[in-house]
Design a protein around this motif. Structure first.
Motif, PDB file in Angstrom:
ATOM      1  N   ILE A  75     -43.806   3.330  28.966  1.00  0.00           N
ATOM      2  CA  ILE A  75     -45.193   3.800  28.914  1.00  0.00           C
ATOM      3  C   ILE A  75     -45.760   3.942  30.322  1.00  0.00           C
ATOM      4  N   VAL A  76     -45.597   2.894  31.124  1.00  0.00           N
ATOM      5  CA  VAL A  76     -46.105   2.928  32.504  1.00  0.00           C
ATOM      6  C   VAL A  76     -45.403   4.025  33.291  1.00  0.00           C
ATOM      7  N   LYS A  77     -44.102   4.144  33.105  1.00  0.00           N
ATOM      8  CA  LYS A  77     -43.318   5.146  33.837  1.00  0.00           C
ATOM      9  C   LYS A  77     -43.800   6.557  33.516  1.00  0.00           C
ATOM     10  N   TYR A  78     -43.976   6.855  32.234  1.00  0.00           N
ATOM     11  CA  TYR A  78     -44.352   8.220  31.854  1.00  0.00           C
ATOM     12  C   TYR A  78     -45.800   8.539  32.230  1.00  0.00           C
ATOM     13  N   ILE A  79     -46.660   7.532  32.202  1.00  0.00           N
ATOM     14  CA  ILE A  79     -48.034   7.768  32.664  1.00  0.00           C
ATOM     15  C   ILE A  79     -48.027   8.099  34.150  1.00  0.00           C
ATOM     16  N   GLY A  80     -47.262   7.325  34.929  1.00  0.00           N
ATOM     17  CA  GLY A  80     -47.157   7.585  36.366  1.00  0.00           C
ATOM     18  C   GLY A  80     -46.546   8.939  36.656  1.00  0.00           C
ATOM     19  N   ALA A  81     -45.501   9.301  35.910  1.00  0.00           N
ATOM     20  CA  ALA A  81     -44.856  10.600  36.104  1.00  0.00           C
ATOM     21  C   ALA A  81     -45.810  11.735  35.757  1.00  0.00           C
ATOM     22  N   ALA A  82     -46.530  11.588  34.647  1.00  0.00           N
ATOM     23  CA  ALA A  82     -47.480  12.625  34.238  1.00  0.00           C
ATOM     24  C   ALA A  82     -48.592  12.799  35.266  1.00  0.00           C
ATOM     25  N   TYR A  83     -49.034  11.691  35.859  1.00  0.00           N
ATOM     26  CA  TYR A  83     -50.093  11.771  36.871  1.00  0.00           C
ATOM     27  C   TYR A  83     -49.602  12.518  38.107  1.00  0.00           C
ATOM     28  N   LEU A  84     -48.375  12.243  38.550  1.00  0.00           N
ATOM     29  CA  LEU A  84     -47.812  12.947  39.703  1.00  0.00           C
ATOM     30  C   LEU A  84     -47.667  14.440  39.420  1.00  0.00           C
ATOM     31  N   VAL A  85     -47.182  14.788  38.232  1.00  0.00           N
ATOM     32  CA  VAL A  85     -47.036  16.200  37.867  1.00  0.00           C
ATOM     33  C   VAL A  85     -48.407  16.875  37.804  1.00  0.00           C
ATOM     34  N   TYR A  86     -49.400  16.148  37.275  1.00  0.00           N
ATOM     35  CA  TYR A  86     -50.777  16.683  37.222  1.00  0.00           C
ATOM     36  C   TYR A  86     -51.294  16.995  38.629  1.00  0.00           C
ATOM     37  N   LEU A  87     -51.094  16.061  39.568  1.00  0.00           N
ATOM     38  CA  LEU A  87     -51.521  16.296  40.944  1.00  0.00           C
ATOM     39  C   LEU A  87     -50.768  17.483  41.546  1.00  0.00           C
ATOM     40  N   GLY A  88     -49.481  17.589  41.218  1.00  0.00           N
ATOM     41  CA  GLY A  88     -48.681  18.687  41.732  1.00  0.00           C
ATOM     42  C   GLY A  88     -49.151  20.036  41.224  1.00  0.00           C
ATOM     43  N   ILE A  89     -49.435  20.112  39.934  1.00  0.00           N
ATOM     44  CA  ILE A  89     -49.896  21.376  39.350  1.00  0.00           C
ATOM     45  C   ILE A  89     -51.242  21.776  39.938  1.00  0.00           C
ATOM     46  N   GLY A 194     -45.118  21.149  44.750  1.00  0.00           N
ATOM     47  CA  GLY A 194     -43.723  21.030  44.348  1.00  0.00           C
ATOM     48  C   GLY A 194     -43.156  19.656  44.625  1.00  0.00           C
ATOM     49  N   ILE A 195     -43.549  19.063  45.761  1.00  0.00           N
ATOM     50  CA  ILE A 195     -43.101  17.705  46.098  1.00  0.00           C
ATOM     51  C   ILE A 195     -43.626  16.705  45.071  1.00  0.00           C
ATOM     52  N   TYR A 196     -44.907  16.821  44.734  1.00  0.00           N
ATOM     53  CA  TYR A 196     -45.496  15.910  43.746  1.00  0.00           C
ATOM     54  C   TYR A 196     -44.817  16.063  42.384  1.00  0.00           C
ATOM     55  N   CYS A 197     -44.588  17.295  41.952  1.00  0.00           N
ATOM     56  CA  CYS A 197     -43.939  17.522  40.660  1.00  0.00           C
ATOM     57  C   CYS A 197     -42.519  16.967  40.661  1.00  0.00           C
ATOM     58  N   ALA A 198     -41.798  17.170  41.777  1.00  0.00           N
ATOM     59  CA  ALA A 198     -40.430  16.659  41.874  1.00  0.00           C
ATOM     60  C   ALA A 198     -40.407  15.129  41.808  1.00  0.00           C
ATOM     61  N   LEU A 199     -41.356  14.481  42.479  1.00  0.00           N
ATOM     62  CA  LEU A 199     -41.431  13.023  42.427  1.00  0.00           C
ATOM     63  C   LEU A 199     -41.772  12.540  41.020  1.00  0.00           C
ATOM     64  N   GLY A 200     -42.640  13.288  40.327  1.00  0.00           N
ATOM     65  CA  GLY A 200     -42.991  12.931  38.950  1.00  0.00           C
ATOM     66  C   GLY A 200     -41.790  13.031  38.027  1.00  0.00           C
ATOM     67  N   ILE A 201     -41.024  14.108  38.159  1.00  0.00           N
ATOM     68  CA  ILE A 201     -39.829  14.292  37.338  1.00  0.00           C
ATOM     69  C   ILE A 201     -38.800  13.215  37.662  1.00  0.00           C
ATOM     70  N   ARG A 202     -38.663  12.920  38.948  1.00  0.00           N
ATOM     71  CA  ARG A 202     -37.723  11.872  39.367  1.00  0.00           C
ATOM     72  C   ARG A 202     -38.092  10.535  38.732  1.00  0.00           C
ATOM     73  N   LEU A 203     -39.382  10.220  38.741  1.00  0.00           N
ATOM     74  CA  LEU A 203     -39.832   8.961  38.136  1.00  0.00           C
ATOM     75  C   LEU A 203     -39.575   8.950  36.635  1.00  0.00           C
ATOM     76  N   ALA A 204     -39.834  10.068  35.973  1.00  0.00           N
ATOM     77  CA  ALA A 204     -39.648  10.140  34.516  1.00  0.00           C
ATOM     78  C   ALA A 204     -38.179   9.947  34.126  1.00  0.00           C
ATOM     79  N   LEU A 205     -37.269  10.356  34.992  1.00  0.00           N
ATOM     80  CA  LEU A 205     -35.847  10.274  34.670  1.00  0.00           C
ATOM     81  C   LEU A 205     -35.214   8.946  35.062  1.00  0.00           C
ATOM     82  N   GLN A 206     -35.946   8.123  35.805  1.00  0.00           N
ATOM     83  CA  GLN A 206     -35.407   6.845  36.256  1.00  0.00           C
ATOM     84  C   GLN A 206     -35.262   5.869  35.100  1.00  0.00           C
ATOM     85  N   GLN A 207     -34.214   5.067  35.192  1.00  0.00           N
ATOM     86  CA  GLN A 207     -33.983   4.010  34.210  1.00  0.00           C
ATOM     87  C   GLN A 207     -34.333   2.657  34.833  1.00  0.00           C
ATOM     88  N   ARG A 208     -34.473   1.643  33.989  1.00  0.00           N
ATOM     89  CA  ARG A 208     -34.799   0.309  34.497  1.00  0.00           C
ATOM     90  C   ARG A 208     -33.666  -0.245  35.324  1.00  0.00           C
TER      91      ARG A 208
END
Length: 208
Positions: A75-89, A194-208
């Motif tokens: 939950i925390v990971k996807y919220i953080g990823a979504a926020y980064l993608v939002y800033l990127g867009i 693009g950097i923000y979106c890439a970081l968001g996607i990277r975070l979303a794909l990370q595992q524990r």
């Protein structure tokens, strides 16, 4: 009181960490390049403030709860990823000023500071890092454990802030030159986004 040898070892290890460019450095450089040195430094300060919060979370046990719950971590990971993608867009679609000499900057220092705090706090990998890393340098026989953890956390924050400020000043100086070029001015928002979106996607794909 932390043993001097342990403290020196810790500082050396952390200094090595903060000198290697990571997500926080990329965020800082992106902001400094597009919006100036002051905004870049504010971003670095926001990341540092977020790390202070992570230190407190590790001390009081919140990070342990996140680590123990796969659902909460996600939950925390996807919220953080979504926020980064939002800033990127937002950065991608934000219109660049028509006049390259215009004084207005895309993001204010205060806004960049708040965004950086939220971005850092919503990264569960950072929470787990503090939870796993700091206790390795804590020795109960050396005194109050909480005080040792807080001391180690503050040292990490200060060294990290020093690193991001250096990157911000360097990128800010380069950015001020680039922003005088209309072509660069037109595309810099898309590059930063693009950097923000890439970081968001990277975070979303990370595992524990």
């Amino acid at each position: 009181m932390i043993d001097p040898v342990t403290l020196i070892t810790y500082i050396a290890v952390v200094f090595g960490f903060v000198l290697v460019p990571g997500p926080a450095t990329l965020l800082t450089v992106a902001r400094a390049t597009s919006s100036g040195t002051k905004v870049g430094i504010a971003t670095g300060a926001g990341v540092a403030a977020g790390d202070v919060i992570h230190t407190i979370m590790a001390i009081v046990g919140i990070s342990a709860v996140i680590a123990a719950s796969a659902t909460l971590f996600s939950i925390v990971k996807y919220i953080g990823a979504a926020y980064l993608v939002y800033l990127g867009i937002r950065a991608i679609f934000e219109k660049a000023p028509a006049d390259p000499s215009a004084r207005s900057l895309p993001v204010s220092a205060g806004r960049a500071f708040r965004q950086a705090i939220l971005t850092e706090v919503l990264n569960p990998k950072t929470a787990l890092f503090f939870l796993a890393f700091l206790p390795q340098f804590v020795h109960p026989q050396s005194g109050f454990v909480v005080l040792q953890l807080m001391t180690l956390g503050i040292i990490f924050v200060l060294l990290g802030l020093f690193s991001t400020v250096v990157f911000a000043v360097s990128a800010g100086g380069l950015g001020s030159l680039l922003r005088r070029n209309p072509a660069v001015l037109k595309w810099q928002g898309k590059a930063v986004g693009g950097i923000y979106c890439a970081l968001g996607i990277r975070l979303a794909l990370q595992q524990r």
